[in-house]
Design an enzyme around this catalytic site. Structure first.
Site, PDB file in Angstrom:
ATOM      1  CB  CYS A 183      -0.956   0.028   1.265  1.00  0.00           C
ATOM      2  SG  CYS A 183      -0.230   0.022   2.874  1.00  0.00           S
TER       3      CYS A 183
ATOM      4  NE  ARG B 229      -4.576   1.234   1.469  1.00  0.00           N
ATOM      5  CZ  ARG B 229      -4.374   2.044   0.245  1.00  0.00           C
ATOM      6  NH1 ARG B 229      -5.398   1.539  -0.486  1.00  0.00           N
ATOM      7  NH2 ARG B 229      -3.402   2.820   0.180  1.00  0.00           N
TER       8      ARG B 229
ATOM      9  CG  ASP C 183      -4.820   5.100   2.844  1.00  0.00           C
ATOM     10  OD1 ASP C 183      -5.059   4.717   3.812  1.00  0.00           O
ATOM     11  OD2 ASP C 183      -3.846   5.778   2.380  1.00  0.00           O
TER      12      ASP C 183
END
Length: 147
Positions: A9, A15, A115
């Protein structure tokens, strides 16, 4: 043969660390999973507190995570490189220079995992549940189609 999966990420803060522990729980000894971020802003830092809490609610422990920035060696190491969103995937393709492009794909085929940074606890919980559900799409023994 043990699969080597790299989750990526932006910052290795929310994440990708969660995906790492979720995939490890699902596939156990059949995989080795690492995570990394495109930027080093959270290098050596723990995961986001809200993602640690979301993981705990799903029975996963993120307290030992420390952020790390991706290296070319990570791309070479992995059998599969799973990007959390299209922007990350595009950046990985640019970094890659065509050497490992066949390994690069979205974590969820055709869909970004947004996100949650800067959002509330519920957004982190939703993000974690989406990533957890997505673990079923990744098999330990063979590549899935690109997405």
């Amino acid at each position: 043969m043990m699969r080597k999966i790299l989750t990526v990420c932006l910052g290795n803060y929310c994440r990708s660390p969660f995906a790492q522990v979720a995939l490890t729980r699902r596939y156990g000894a059949a995989v080795t999973v690492r995570s990394a971020g495109l930027i080093g802003k959270w290098q050596d830092q723990p995961a986001h507190p809200s993602m640690i809490n979301a993981a705990r609610r799903l029975g996963l422990d993120l307290t030992h995570h420390r952020g790390r920035q991706i290296t070319v060696g990570d791309l070479d190491w992995a059998d599969d490189v799973l990007a959390m969103d299209t922007a990350v995937l595009d950046t990985l393709r640019a970094i890659d220079g065509g050497h490992t492009t066949h390994k690069l794909r979205l974590y969820l085929p055709g869909r970004d995992i947004p996100d949650p940074t800067g959002q509330g606890e519920d957004t982190f919980k939703e993000c974690a549940m989406l990533i957890e559900a997505g673990t079923a799409l990744h098999t330990a023994g063979r590549r899935q189609p690109s997405g």
